[in-house]
Design a protein around this motif. Structure first.
Motif, PDB file in Angstrom:
ATOM      1  N   PRO A   1       0.828  -1.219   0.000  1.00 23.96           N
ATOM      2  CA  PRO A   1       0.000   0.000   0.000  1.00 23.96           C
ATOM      3  C   PRO A   1       0.856   1.260   0.000  1.00 23.96           C
ATOM      4  O   PRO A   1       1.963   1.287   0.551  1.00 23.96           O
ATOM      5  N   ALA A   2       0.319   2.309  -0.597  1.00 24.24           N
ATOM      6  CA  ALA A   2       1.095   3.538  -0.804  1.00 24.24           C
ATOM      7  C   ALA A   2       1.574   4.155   0.503  1.00 24.24           C
ATOM      8  O   ALA A   2       2.657   4.744   0.567  1.00 24.24           O
ATOM      9  N   HIS A   3       0.779   4.035   1.559  1.00 24.12           N
ATOM     10  CA  HIS A   3       1.120   4.698   2.817  1.00 24.12           C
ATOM     11  C   HIS A   3       1.749   3.744   3.830  1.00 24.12           C
ATOM     12  O   HIS A   3       1.805   4.062   5.016  1.00 24.12           O
ATOM     13  N   GLU A   4       2.203   2.589   3.364  1.00 25.27           N
ATOM     14  CA  GLU A   4       2.787   1.628   4.290  1.00 25.27           C
ATOM     15  C   GLU A   4       4.305   1.583   4.186  1.00 25.27           C
ATOM     16  O   GLU A   4       4.950   0.759   4.824  1.00 25.27           O
ATOM     17  N   TRP A   5       4.880   2.460   3.396  1.00 27.57           N
ATOM     18  CA  TRP A   5       6.330   2.484   3.298  1.00 27.57           C
ATOM     19  C   TRP A   5       6.953   3.085   4.553  1.00 27.57           C
ATOM     20  O   TRP A   5       8.031   2.686   4.973  1.00 27.57           O
ATOM     21  N   SER A   6       6.297   4.052   5.129  1.00 28.07           N
ATOM     22  CA  SER A   6       6.831   4.654   6.352  1.00 28.07           C
ATOM     23  C   SER A   6       6.499   3.770   7.547  1.00 28.07           C
ATOM     24  O   SER A   6       5.461   3.103   7.575  1.00 28.07           O
TER      25      SER A   6
ATOM     26  N   SER B   1       5.534   2.843  11.405  1.00 26.41           N
ATOM     27  CA  SER B   1       4.786   3.296  12.572  1.00 26.41           C
ATOM     28  C   SER B   1       4.647   2.116  13.523  1.00 26.41           C
ATOM     29  O   SER B   1       4.201   1.041  13.111  1.00 26.41           O
TER      30      SER B   1
END
Length: 516
Positions: free
Chosen positions: A161-166, A168
């Motif tokens: 997913p696009a926002h799972e590279w960073s 958390s």
């Protein structure tokens, strides 16, 4: 000392009882031993059950268990001795009596001590324990970082997913001995019991815990994700407690007490020296949230301390950044980042508009004006632009809501006061007036005035006059009709959007640009 007293009493009883016939009082000695033992155990359990802070003690301590075992077994020792040697069982019952009484008092004292939240906090939240806790938290986050790296490395096998590279962190604590759990339990119990001193003590122990987490030193070369993960966990746990307090505190006293403590923390050297650090950023976010709650819930007075604390951090940071720039240190990015704090003041002002607190709205505008003037003096362009943008938005919002001045001697509406405060900043900008009439941020200021008035405006400096400038609304040729100020943004594939600032019902906020 108490062990010495026990030893003296014990030796005295042994010496005095030697050669004495104690068989006549043997039943009495056995009875008092059993009574003391079992009543002590019952009172220990009752003391725990009746305590207002029993959640802080999840199980008896090792020393309490030792006392309980002694109290349960020692009264039976003389009976067993009676079966073996009937001549000495009475003496043994007398000799054991001081030990049983001592264990009874010690158990009661331990129960009171362990259930005292003040002593508990001072014992648990030591510098060494905080350091160990952060190391455990760091290790837990480090394992998650390794798992995340393996997950990212498998991108050829599946779509990430696009926002799972960073990264958390998933965890919010450690499995055993989590210090945030302990501190939050004390704070919640104190608020539930309406115990202000204990509540403040719980906040005091959280401050070094949070400070140590935010300022955690690097363990290796590229462990920025681990450091950021620990800081993220700290912020989430503390914000969770803040949210709970705002919901449970119906009187507002504890909300205000917590706010005052955080505002004081913003003035400490650790925060002031690093205004763009994680600790400062998160605390600023927390105090702004608390200030918003104080405004919208109307449980407390206006959060003037929050406004002053944010302003103080901003002023000191802007001056330090510009001083470093003069000394040759490149802090261009910091200029942009620090200017973002001005929007915290704007958010408080908007909440004040919604709650009808016109006085606090005025003070927010006044603070932004003061900030913009000082920024203009030292050449901090980004902060000046941010101050203008915030004043414009507060003015537009006030006009839509029909808010007037808080002072009964003034009938000027709040959006006109916003223009007034913008003018204060402008007086500093036009001091470097060029021969062609241009000055610092001229296009930006004209755009700001066009937005708040709704019509295209231009600044006409008037040197050696008072006022030193005029705001001229541009008309359509010879017609007295003013030109509406409309801003449009076009995308690369034909889509676009626009804001008609002459429509006072439209509250859309668009970033104010520095055109120079």
């Amino acid at each position: 000392m108490r062990f010495l007293i026990l030893a003296v009493i014990q030796v005295a009883l042994v010496l005095l009882s030697l050669g004495q016939d104690l068989n006549e009082i043997a039943p009495w000695l056995l009875g008092i031993n059993f009574t003391s033992a079992f009543f002590s155990i019952n009172f220990t359990l009752f003391g725990y059950q009746l305590s207002r802070y029993k959640p802080i003690l999840d199980r008896p301590s090792q020393r309490q268990w030792i006392n309980i075992y002694l109290l349960m077994t020692m009264p039976f020792v003389p009976l067993i001795c009676f079966l073996i040697s009937p001549d000495v069982y009475a003496h043994l019952a007398l000799w054991l009596l001081p030990i049983i009484v001592w264990a009874s008092f010690d158990n009661a004292k331990l129960t009171i001590s362990y259930l005292d939240p003040m002593r508990y906090a001072k014992k648990i939240f030591t510098e060494a324990n905080i350091r160990k806790y952060n190391d455990k938290l760091y290790a837990a986050v480090s394992k998650e970082v390794e798992a995340h790296e393996k997950y990212i490395a498998n991108r050829n096998r599946f779509q990430i997913p696009a926002h799972e590279w960073s990264f958390s962190p998933d965890t919010l604590g450690v499995t055993e001995g989590d210090l945030w759990d302990k501190a939050i339990v004390i704070a919640k119990q104190a608020l539930s019991n309406n115990d202000y001193p204990v509540f403040m003590e719980s906040i005091e122990v959280m401050v070094p815990l949070a400070t140590a987490s935010y300022s955690l030193e690097s363990h290796s070369k590229n462990d920025y994700r681990e450091i950021g993960g620990v800081a993220s966990i700290t912020h989430k746990r503390f914000r969770g407690l803040i949210n709970w307090i705002t919901q449970e505190d119906k009187e507002g006293a504890y909300i205000e007490a917590l706010t005052n403590r955080l505002c004081a923390l913003l003035r400490t050297p650790e925060v002031v020296s690093d205004p763009l650090g994680k600790m400062t950023e998160n605390i600023m976010s927390d105090v702004t949230y608390l200030g918003s709650v104080m405004l919208t819930s109307k449980q407390c007075g206006a959060p003037m301390k929050v406004l002053n604390a944010i302003h103080s951090v901003l002023e000191l940071a802007v001056h330090q950044i510009e001083e470093d720039s003069v000394n040759g240190k490149d802090r261009t990015l910091d200029r942009w980042n620090i200017a973002g704090y001005a929007h915290l003041i704007k958010s408080l002002g908007i909440d004040a508009i919604h709650s009808g607190d016109d006085h606090f709205v005025y003070r927010c505008m006044e603070t932004l004006s003061y900030l913009g003037c000082n920024a203009a003096k030292i050449g901090s362009r980004q902060t000046v632009v941010a101050s203008f943008q915030c004043l414009v938005q507060l003015g537009r919002k006030s006009r839509k809501e029909g808010r007037g001045c808080f002072w009964t001697r003034c009938i000027i509406p709040l959006h006109k006061h916003a223009e007034e405060f913008m003018g204060h900043i402008l007086t500093w900008l036009i001091r470097d007036l060029a021969d062609d009439g241009s000055f610092t941020l001229k296009a930006c200021v004209e755009q700001a005035y066009s937005r708040i008035r709704g019509f295209k405006c231009e600044i006409q400096p008037k040197p050696n006059l008072n006022p030193a400038f005029w705001i001229h609304e541009i008309e359509q040729g010879d017609s007295p009709v003013k030109i509406a100020h409309i801003e449009t943004l076009c995308g690369m594939h034909g889509y676009n959007g626009s804001v008609d600032y002459s429509d006072h019902e439209d509250e859309t906020e668009y970033t104010l640009m520095d055109f120079d």
